[in-house]
Design a protein around this motif. Structure first.
Motif, mmCIF file in Angstrom:
data_model
loop_
_atom_site.group_PDB
_atom_site.id
_atom_site.type_symbol
_atom_site.label_atom_id
_atom_site.label_comp_id
_atom_site.label_asym_id
_atom_site.label_seq_id
_atom_site.Cartn_x
_atom_site.Cartn_y
_atom_site.Cartn_z
ATOM 1 N N GLU A 1 7.496 3.497 9.908
ATOM 2 C CA GLU A 1 6.814 2.221 10.082
ATOM 3 C C GLU A 1 5.837 2.168 11.199
ATOM 4 N N ALA A 2 6.618 2.883 12.255
ATOM 5 C CA ALA A 2 5.695 3.079 13.623
ATOM 6 C C ALA A 2 4.424 4.113 13.470
ATOM 7 N N SER A 3 4.312 4.871 12.752
ATOM 8 C CA SER A 3 3.435 5.771 12.585
ATOM 9 C C SER A 3 2.387 4.988 11.825
ATOM 10 N N MET A 4 2.823 4.324 10.824
ATOM 11 C CA MET A 4 1.725 3.739 10.241
ATOM 12 C C MET A 4 0.962 2.317 10.881
ATOM 13 N N LEU A 5 1.770 1.734 11.966
ATOM 14 C CA LEU A 5 1.355 0.747 12.699
ATOM 15 C C LEU A 5 0.408 1.164 13.732
ATOM 16 N N ASN A 6 0.850 2.375 14.125
ATOM 17 C CA ASN A 6 -0.147 3.082 15.216
ATOM 18 C C ASN A 6 -1.544 3.725 14.545
ATOM 19 N N ALA A 7 -1.312 4.083 13.400
ATOM 20 C CA ALA A 7 -2.562 4.461 12.684
ATOM 21 C C ALA A 7 -3.407 3.287 12.275
ATOM 22 N N SER B 1 0.875 -1.226 0.036
ATOM 23 C CA SER B 1 0.054 -0.109 0.115
ATOM 24 C C SER B 1 0.833 1.172 -0.079
ATOM 25 N N ASP B 2 0.076 2.456 -0.192
ATOM 26 C CA ASP B 2 1.027 3.716 -0.264
ATOM 27 C C ASP B 2 0.406 4.139 1.203
ATOM 28 N N GLY B 3 1.120 5.234 1.846
ATOM 29 C CA GLY B 3 0.567 5.614 3.013
ATOM 30 C C GLY B 3 1.325 7.055 3.280
ATOM 31 N N GLU B 4 0.837 7.844 4.224
ATOM 32 C CA GLU B 4 1.678 9.097 4.450
ATOM 33 C C GLU B 4 1.978 9.140 5.822
ATOM 34 N N ALA B 5 2.934 8.836 6.321
ATOM 35 C CA ALA B 5 3.076 9.043 7.949
ATOM 36 C C ALA B 5 3.421 10.418 8.232
ATOM 37 N N ILE B 6 3.382 10.611 9.613
ATOM 38 C CA ILE B 6 3.081 11.971 10.019
ATOM 39 C C ILE B 6 4.669 12.612 9.804
#
Length: 328
Positions: free
Chosen positions: A183-189, A137-142
């Motif tokens: 990676e941590a930001s996406m997991l938390n989201a 997937s794509d994603g936008e971390a903080i």
């Protein structure tokens, strides 16, 4: 005066809008001119006839010694930690994944997490595709531009758990700390999205009807639901039915109440049979019967109430347990 106040308020909002938050601001405030400064020293003047003192060189900093990142190169953002936000989850030692543990024997945990990931992608408008044991997937971390991530689900039958791991791939930042933060930001989201869905499901479950019948032989009521759900329903209903809860102990399974009664108008508004038991103190004792729960009623002296009182309570409490609108 009002116009001046309005102008000052707008200026303040503009200044605040231009400020970055701690998650995105990677450089310290103020300038970095100090990096160009050098220590200027002059030799120690020794009066004639005296010897120069001996200096300790233990704390002398060698020129050109590696000091790590400084100035603009120093990233001041706080570290992003993987948080086990979902009940029954645990952060992996590697830091880029979470263990989700099976809560029920008949729970299809891997399929449930698969659906939760799809819902997370759709909810965040992310482009995604399936791959072996996971997704891309794509994603936008903080504080980071949009990039690609690989999600992997790994079941562990021995632990009755499934690991959800994420790895930044295409477009990932070159620095390891930026990659780990993303990676941590996406997991938390994802965890937050999954927890919200579980809470919504639990709320719907808690508002579902619960059948309540009377066991005349044992002088008790039987709820066709688990102990936890029966406890929640009972605690929610009692104040609405004219009971004042004076003490409750869920671990010990009892609720001490005082019945003050309701008016005829209140009972009509509730659309329930009026409860006409004596206005006094009672104890309701719950018993865990596995998939069912027992409820026994006693007076303040812990003596079982007469059958007529239990019949009256059952006549009002049974339809109340069936009502989802009263469970809110």
């Amino acid at each position: 005066m009002k116009a001046k106040t309005l102008i000052m308020s707008l200026l303040a909002v503009s200044v605040l809008a231009g400020c970055s938050n701690p998650e995105t601001r990677s450089q310290a405030n103020r300038g970095f001119d100090y990096e160009e400064e050098t220590l200027r020293t002059t030799p120690l003047l020794i009066p004639e006839g005296l010897e120069a003192p001996r200096f300790n060189t233990e704390y002398v900093i060698p020129k050109g010694a590696a000091q790590g990142a400084t100035g603009k190169a120093l990233d001041i953002r706080p570290p992003t930690q993987v948080l086990p936000l979902v009940r029954g989850s645990e952060a992996m030692d590697e830091g880029n994944g979470l263990w989700f543990y099976q809560q029920q024997l008949d729970q299809a945990l891997e399929q449930e997490l698969d659906k939760a990931l799809v819902a997370f992608f759709e909810g965040s408008d992310a482009d995604f595709s399936r791959m072996n044991n996971g997704f891309e997937s794509d994603g936008e971390a903080i504080g980071a531009p949009k990039q690609k991530f690989r999600w992997q689900l790994t079941p562990d039958p021995v632990r009755r758990a499934v690991a959800v791991q994420v790895q930044a791939t295409e477009g990932a930042a070159a620095l390891a700390q930026d990659r780990l933060r993303a990676e941590a930001s996406m997991l938390n989201a994802f965890s937050l999205s999954y927890q919200r869905e579980l809470s919504r499901q639990q709320e719907l479950l808690d508002q579902g009807p619960i059948a309540l019948s009377q066991d005349s032989e044992q002088q008790r009521l039987i709820a066709e639901q688990s102990y936890d759900r029966t406890w929640k329903r009972l605690i929610t209903l009692l104040p609405k039915l004219g009971f004042d809860i004076t003490n409750r102990q869920q671990a010990l399974g009892y609720v001490d109440v005082e019945f003050d009664g309701l008016s005829k108008g209140d009972w009509r508004d509730l659309r329930l049979p009026a409860l006409t038991i004596p206005e006094q103190e009672y104890r309701i004792q719950l018993g865990d019967l596995g998939s069912r729960t027992s409820l026994s009623l006693s007076n303040k002296d812990r003596e079982p109430v007469p059958a007529s009182v239990l019949n009256d309570l059952s006549r009002t409490l049974a339809p109340a347990f069936e009502r989802g609108d009263l469970a809110r």
